[in-house]
Design an enzyme around this catalytic site. Structure first.
Site, PDB file in Angstrom:
ATOM      1  N   GLY A  47      -0.521  -2.094   2.043  1.00  5.25           N
ATOM      2  CA  GLY A  47       0.537  -1.159   1.671  1.00  5.25           C
ATOM      3  C   GLY A  47       1.587  -1.924   0.915  1.00  5.25           C
ATOM      4  O   GLY A  47       1.265  -2.685   0.005  1.00  5.25           O
ATOM      5  N   GLU A  48       2.816  -1.769   1.326  1.00  4.52           N
ATOM      6  CA  GLU A  48       3.919  -2.469   0.672  1.00  4.52           C
ATOM      7  C   GLU A  48       4.630  -3.285   1.749  1.00  4.52           C
ATOM      8  O   GLU A  48       5.256  -2.723   2.629  1.00  4.52           O
ATOM      9  CB  GLU A  48       4.845  -1.432   0.015  1.00  4.52           C
ATOM     10  CG  GLU A  48       5.966  -2.016  -0.782  1.00  4.52           C
ATOM     11  CD  GLU A  48       5.497  -3.025  -1.816  1.00  4.52           C
ATOM     12  OE1 GLU A  48       4.564  -2.716  -2.574  1.00  4.52           O
ATOM     13  OE2 GLU A  48       6.056  -4.134  -1.851  1.00  4.52           O
ATOM     14  N   SER A  49       4.505  -4.610   1.645  1.00  6.14           N
ATOM     15  CA  SER A  49       4.978  -5.462   2.745  1.00  6.14           C
ATOM     16  C   SER A  49       6.476  -5.306   3.004  1.00  6.14           C
ATOM     17  O   SER A  49       6.916  -5.334   4.159  1.00  6.14           O
ATOM     18  CB  SER A  49       4.623  -6.919   2.478  1.00  6.14           C
ATOM     19  OG  SER A  49       5.151  -7.350   1.246  1.00  6.14           O
ATOM     20  N   CYS A  79      -4.075  -7.663   3.219  1.00  8.02           N
ATOM     21  CA  CYS A  79      -3.211  -7.559   2.036  1.00  8.02           C
ATOM     22  C   CYS A  79      -1.730  -7.602   2.427  1.00  8.02           C
ATOM     23  O   CYS A  79      -1.243  -8.650   2.802  1.00  8.02           O
ATOM     24  CB  CYS A  79      -3.597  -6.331   1.220  1.00  8.02           C
ATOM     25  SG  CYS A  79      -3.101  -6.461  -0.492  1.00  8.02           S
ATOM     26  N   ARG A 108       2.993 -13.275  -3.569  1.00  9.65           N
ATOM     27  CA  ARG A 108       2.773 -11.830  -3.727  1.00  9.65           C
ATOM     28  C   ARG A 108       2.246 -11.544  -5.124  1.00  9.65           C
ATOM     29  O   ARG A 108       2.657 -12.182  -6.085  1.00  9.65           O
ATOM     30  CB  ARG A 108       4.088 -11.058  -3.535  1.00  9.65           C
ATOM     31  CG  ARG A 108       4.551 -11.043  -2.109  1.00  9.65           C
ATOM     32  CD  ARG A 108       5.832 -10.241  -1.993  1.00  9.65           C
ATOM     33  NE  ARG A 108       5.590  -8.808  -2.081  1.00  9.65           N
ATOM     34  CZ  ARG A 108       6.570  -7.912  -2.215  1.00  9.65           C
ATOM     35  NH1 ARG A 108       7.811  -8.292  -2.315  1.00  9.65           N
ATOM     36  NH2 ARG A 108       6.277  -6.632  -2.252  1.00  9.65           N
ATOM     37  N   ILE A 135      -6.055  -5.340  -4.525  1.00  6.39           N
ATOM     38  CA  ILE A 135      -5.067  -4.461  -5.161  1.00  6.39           C
ATOM     39  C   ILE A 135      -3.694  -5.118  -5.038  1.00  6.39           C
ATOM     40  O   ILE A 135      -3.175  -5.257  -3.935  1.00  6.39           O
ATOM     41  CB  ILE A 135      -5.034  -3.071  -4.485  1.00  6.39           C
ATOM     42  CG1 ILE A 135      -6.431  -2.426  -4.518  1.00  6.39           C
ATOM     43  CG2 ILE A 135      -4.004  -2.170  -5.166  1.00  6.39           C
ATOM     44  CD1 ILE A 135      -6.565  -1.186  -3.655  1.00  6.39           C
ATOM     45  N   ARG A 136      -3.145  -5.552  -6.148  1.00  6.79           N
ATOM     46  CA  ARG A 136      -1.867  -6.300  -6.126  1.00  6.79           C
ATOM     47  C   ARG A 136      -1.909  -7.311  -4.969  1.00  6.79           C
ATOM     48  O   ARG A 136      -1.000  -7.389  -4.151  1.00  6.79           O
ATOM     49  CB  ARG A 136      -0.674  -5.353  -5.964  1.00  6.79           C
ATOM     50  CG  ARG A 136      -0.425  -4.490  -7.194  1.00  6.79           C
ATOM     51  CD  ARG A 136       0.809  -3.625  -7.040  1.00  6.79           C
ATOM     52  NE  ARG A 136       0.668  -2.672  -5.942  1.00  6.79           N
ATOM     53  CZ  ARG A 136       1.450  -2.643  -4.867  1.00  6.79           C
ATOM     54  NH1 ARG A 136       2.427  -3.494  -4.744  1.00  6.79           N
ATOM     55  NH2 ARG A 136       1.233  -1.761  -3.930  1.00  6.79           N
ATOM     56  N   HIS A 177      -9.005  -5.771   0.826  1.00  6.79           N
ATOM     57  CA  HIS A 177      -8.966  -4.589   1.701  1.00  6.79           C
ATOM     58  C   HIS A 177     -10.348  -4.274   2.254  1.00  6.79           C
ATOM     59  O   HIS A 177     -11.035  -3.390   1.712  1.00  6.79           O
ATOM     60  CB  HIS A 177      -8.490  -3.366   0.909  1.00  6.79           C
ATOM     61  CG  HIS A 177      -7.065  -3.424   0.480  1.00  6.79           C
ATOM     62  ND1 HIS A 177      -6.021  -2.998   1.271  1.00  6.79           N
ATOM     63  CD2 HIS A 177      -6.502  -3.851  -0.668  1.00  6.79           C
ATOM     64  CE1 HIS A 177      -4.878  -3.158   0.643  1.00  6.79           C
ATOM     65  NE2 HIS A 177      -5.142  -3.675  -0.545  1.00  6.79           N
ATOM     66  N   GLU A 179     -11.000  -2.487   4.570  1.00  5.92           N
ATOM     67  CA  GLU A 179     -10.962  -1.088   5.018  1.00  5.92           C
ATOM     68  C   GLU A 179     -11.316  -0.108   3.898  1.00  5.92           C
ATOM     69  O   GLU A 179     -11.572   1.064   4.158  1.00  5.92           O
ATOM     70  CB  GLU A 179      -9.576  -0.748   5.605  1.00  5.92           C
ATOM     71  CG  GLU A 179      -8.416  -0.661   4.613  1.00  5.92           C
ATOM     72  CD  GLU A 179      -7.815  -2.018   4.239  1.00  5.92           C
ATOM     73  OE1 GLU A 179      -8.463  -3.059   4.466  1.00  5.92           O
ATOM     74  OE2 GLU A 179      -6.687  -2.018   3.700  1.00  5.92           O
TER      75      GLU A 179
HETATM   76  N1  GLN Z   1       1.645  -6.627  -3.198  1.00  7.67           N
HETATM   77  C1  GLN Z   1       1.835  -5.791  -2.047  1.00  7.67           C
HETATM   78  C2  GLN Z   1       3.007  -6.272  -1.203  1.00  7.67           C
HETATM   79  O1  GLN Z   1       3.693  -7.154  -1.536  1.00  7.67           O
HETATM   80  C3  GLN Z   1       0.593  -5.733  -1.194  1.00  7.67           C
HETATM   81  C4  GLN Z   1      -0.451  -4.894  -1.869  1.00  7.67           C
HETATM   82  C5  GLN Z   1      -1.443  -4.267  -0.945  1.00  7.67           C
HETATM   83  O2  GLN Z   1      -1.321  -4.277   0.292  1.00  7.67           O
HETATM   84  N2  GLN Z   1      -2.426  -3.670  -1.550  1.00  7.67           N
HETATM   85  O3  GLN Z   1       3.223  -5.713  -0.162  1.00  7.67           O
END
Ligand code: GLN
Length: 194
Positions: A47-49, A79, A108, A135-136, A177, A179
């Protein structure tokens, strides 16, 4: 039967729940301290940390989880979850904190931004080839010897191999991921370790 929690504050919670439900475990979405106290292990989703970190604070879960991690509570982060478990976040936000439960330094978006998301086969020790969805994704750029490296990836950008799936005692982290790939083998590895 083990009770496995999925931290359900933000991120791809449902995908982890689906993976874990396909194994022999009771799955609990964790949003409160009571729910956290009721599980034998916890998954931190992607998600978004920074958002998850913020919600950990406002929910009161931050310190309770920190205390549990210090006493050996099993946690698997994917992630953003890996970022939250790491000991150093390079180029994170100025106020970004992490638990320091995995002795790794991560960058990141270390494989590029959203447009640079990719999928690659990953060879995991003792498991075989799994599909890695990045993903990112955070990049593990440094790690201590006590971190067991279970899979690496050479992204082909001349920077060599970097760990993408690691374990330190009861704490596991994946830069990708598992999942999202419809393959529960890495979740099984975690659940079987409980
Ligand atoms: N780059 C995201 C972050 O800093 C992580 C991306 C992800 O969980 N797919 O949280």
């Amino acid at each position: 039967m083990k009770r496995v929690g999925v931290l359900a504050l933000q991120g791809d919670v449902g995908e982890h729940v689906t993976m874990l439900e396909s194994l022999e475990s009771v799955v609990v979405k964790v949003r409160t301290i009571e729910q956290l106290e009721s599980v034998d292990a916890l998954v931190l989703p992607g998600g978004e940390s920074t958002t998850i970190a913020h919600l950990l604070e406002t929910s009161g879960l931050r310190d309770v989880l920190g205390e549990k991690l210090r006493s050996g509570f099993p946690v698997f982060g994917t992630c953003a979850g890996l970022i939250l478990l790491s000991s150093e976040v390079l180029d994170g936000r100025a106020d970004q904190w992490s638990y320091g439960a995995l002795a790794v330094s991560i960058r990141r978006n270390g494989y590029g931004r959203q447009t640079a998301s990719f999928e690659s086969p990953i060879e995991v020790k003792g498991v075989g080839s799994v599909s890695g969805v990045f993903i990112r994704a955070p990049r593990i750029v440094a790690w201590e010897e006590r971190v067991e490296v279970l899979a690496t990836l050479d992204h082909g950008d001349g920077r060599g191999e970097h760990p993408v799936f690691v374990r330190q005692g009861n704490v596991w982290g994946a830069a990708f991921h598992p999942e999202l790939a419809g393959d529960p083998r890495l979740h099984r590895l975690f659940v079987d370790s409980l």
